[in-house]
Design an enzyme around this catalytic site. Structure first.
Site, short mmCIF file in Angstrom:
data_model
loop_
_atom_site.label_atom_id
_atom_site.label_comp_id
_atom_site.label_asym_id
_atom_site.label_seq_id
_atom_site.Cartn_x
_atom_site.Cartn_y
_atom_site.Cartn_z
N THR A 69 -4.29 8.72 -12.90
CA THR A 69 -3.03 8.13 -12.62
C THR A 69 -2.30 9.63 -12.61
OG1 THR A 69 -1.05 7.04 -13.27
CG2 THR A 69 -2.51 8.19 -15.04
N LYS A 73 -4.01 11.85 -8.98
CA LYS A 73 -4.90 10.98 -7.81
C LYS A 73 -5.24 11.97 -6.77
CE LYS A 73 -2.56 6.31 -9.07
NZ LYS A 73 -1.51 5.61 -8.48
N ASN A 94 -7.50 6.53 -6.99
CA ASN A 94 -7.09 5.87 -8.60
C ASN A 94 -8.15 5.40 -9.17
OD1 ASN A 94 -7.50 3.47 -7.46
ND2 ASN A 94 -5.57 2.32 -8.22
N ALA A 135 8.02 5.99 0.34
CA ALA A 135 7.07 6.74 1.09
C ALA A 135 6.24 7.46 -0.03
CB ALA A 135 7.57 7.43 2.26
N GLY A 136 6.23 7.16 -1.01
CA GLY A 136 5.41 7.86 -2.31
C GLY A 136 4.13 7.28 -2.15
N ASN A 158 12.82 5.62 4.11
CA ASN A 158 12.73 6.53 2.84
C ASN A 158 13.73 7.70 2.78
OD1 ASN A 158 11.04 7.05 0.38
ND2 ASN A 158 10.48 9.16 1.49
N ARG A 159 14.20 8.18 1.47
CA ARG A 159 15.34 8.96 1.43
C ARG A 159 14.97 10.23 1.87
NH1 ARG A 159 16.31 10.01 -4.80
NH2 ARG A 159 14.38 10.71 -4.76
N ARG A 163 8.71 13.15 3.67
CA ARG A 163 7.31 12.00 3.38
C ARG A 163 7.47 11.03 4.30
NH1 ARG A 163 8.26 11.06 -3.25
NH2 ARG A 163 5.92 11.10 -3.45
N GLY A 252 5.48 -7.06 -9.37
CA GLY A 252 4.61 -6.09 -9.29
C GLY A 252 3.48 -6.25 -10.48
#
Ligand code: NDP
Length: 287
Positions: A69, A73, A94, A135-136, A158-159, A163, A252
């Site tokens: 984590t 990664k 991961n 987009a992470g 995405n901001r 990315r 999630g």
């Protein structure tokens, strides 16, 4: 003939920093107990500069594998013997499994999402038009697996443009999907021609439980499937808004359970007791 005693447990775990709040131990230990396996899952603090030594330790202790984590990664890639094709496309690992004396890198995050989509929301992504917010790392894993599973159109909102465009270029160059980038400057309106909408940002994650992505919620239609990657708390304001518009929703928690279930199978070779794992996690989250 009486059996020789075996006091040796098989070891797996997670390397991270910070790692104390990582909940994966809860679902893996519940699964080991349910299947009566003498396995242990260790939550291990590994500082960035110690990752190479930690992987050597993993080999020296003959551990069966490890989860990675934040912040390991991507950094772990150079310490492994081989990387699965999808993990290589995602550019992050991961889960590490052992194949003889080789360490193989896998990525189960996107696969966990896909399995939750198929089994919990009963949706096959093949031919579907999907909008992903973010987009992470989570968005990369999810979009790559959706593309490999035949999603026809992927819109990445995405901001940060860097990315977002990097991810879209990867998807267009390396997969058969048609991907486009939308810069997230103002309130985002979800196009009518959307089958699946995914929040893959960290907006809404504990302790910021009242936050929700800046989208026009009235553009969500009842025929859309709306998914959130936030596992804690699972019933996010984002999903509540979608529910209020009659959409099918997917939280999630399922993604987290299934990514662990896929890791469990890679390590032990056994099918994971998914419902046991889900219950253990829900209990740990106080649900
Ligand atoms: P990253 O830090 O790699 O990416 C975060 C993403 O969220 C980026 O796209 C970032 O945009 C966006 N973002 C964050 N804050 C804002 C904001 N205020 N406005 C707009 N965009 C924002 O994180 P990960 O991808 O690794 O994780 C994202 C989430 O996924 C986490 O909450 C994590 O808990 C969850 N997750 C869940 C899993 C599960 O099994 N359920 C598995 C893995 C992750 P920008 O690029 O512009 O910074």
């Amino acid at each position: 003939m009486p059996q020789a005693p075996n006091y040796k447990a098989e070891l797996v775990g997670v390397f991270g920093h910070p790692v104390a709040e990582n909940p994966t131990i809860v679902l893996q230990e519940a699964a080991f107990r349910a299947l009566d396996l003498n396995w242990r899952y260790l939550t291990i603090e590994v500082y960035p500069q110690d990752l190479a030594d930690a992987v050597r330790g993993l080999r020296a202790f003959n551990m069966q594998g490890i989860n990675l984590t934040i912040p390991h990664k991507v950094a772990v890639l150079e310490h492994l013997d081989a990387i699965a094709d999808d993990a290589s496309l995602i550019g992050a690992v991961n889960t590490v499994r052992r194949d003889g004396d080789k360490l193989i890198g896998e990525n189960t995050d996107g696969k966990g999402f896909l399995r939750s989509l198929r089994e919990d929301a009963r949706l096959d992504p093949s031919g579907k038009r999907v909008v992903v917010l973010g987009a992470g790392g989570a968005a990369r894993a999810i979009t790559v697996e959706l593309a490999l599973a035949g999603a026809s159109e992927l819109t990445v909102v995405n901001r940060s443009p860097e990315r977002g465009t990097t991810l879209v270029d990867l998807l267009n160059e390396k997969t058969a999907t048609s991907a486009r980038f939308v810069s997230w400057k103002d309130t985002y309106a979800v196009p009518d021609a959307t089958d699946v909408l995914v929040n893959a940002t960290s907006i809404g994650l504990f302790p910021n439980v009242t936050e929700k992505p800046d989208i026009d919620y009235d553009t969500i239609r009842s025929n859309m499937t709306v998914c959130d990657v936030i596992p804690n708390p699972p019933h996010t304001p984002f999903l509540q808004e979608a529910e209020a518009r009659g959409a099918t929703t997917l939280d999630g928690l399922g993604m987290l359970v299934y990514q662990g279930a896929i890791g469990f199978k890679l390590w032990t070779g056994r099918d994971a007791p998914v419902e046991v794992m889900r219950r253990a996690l829900a209990e740990a989250f106080g649900l």
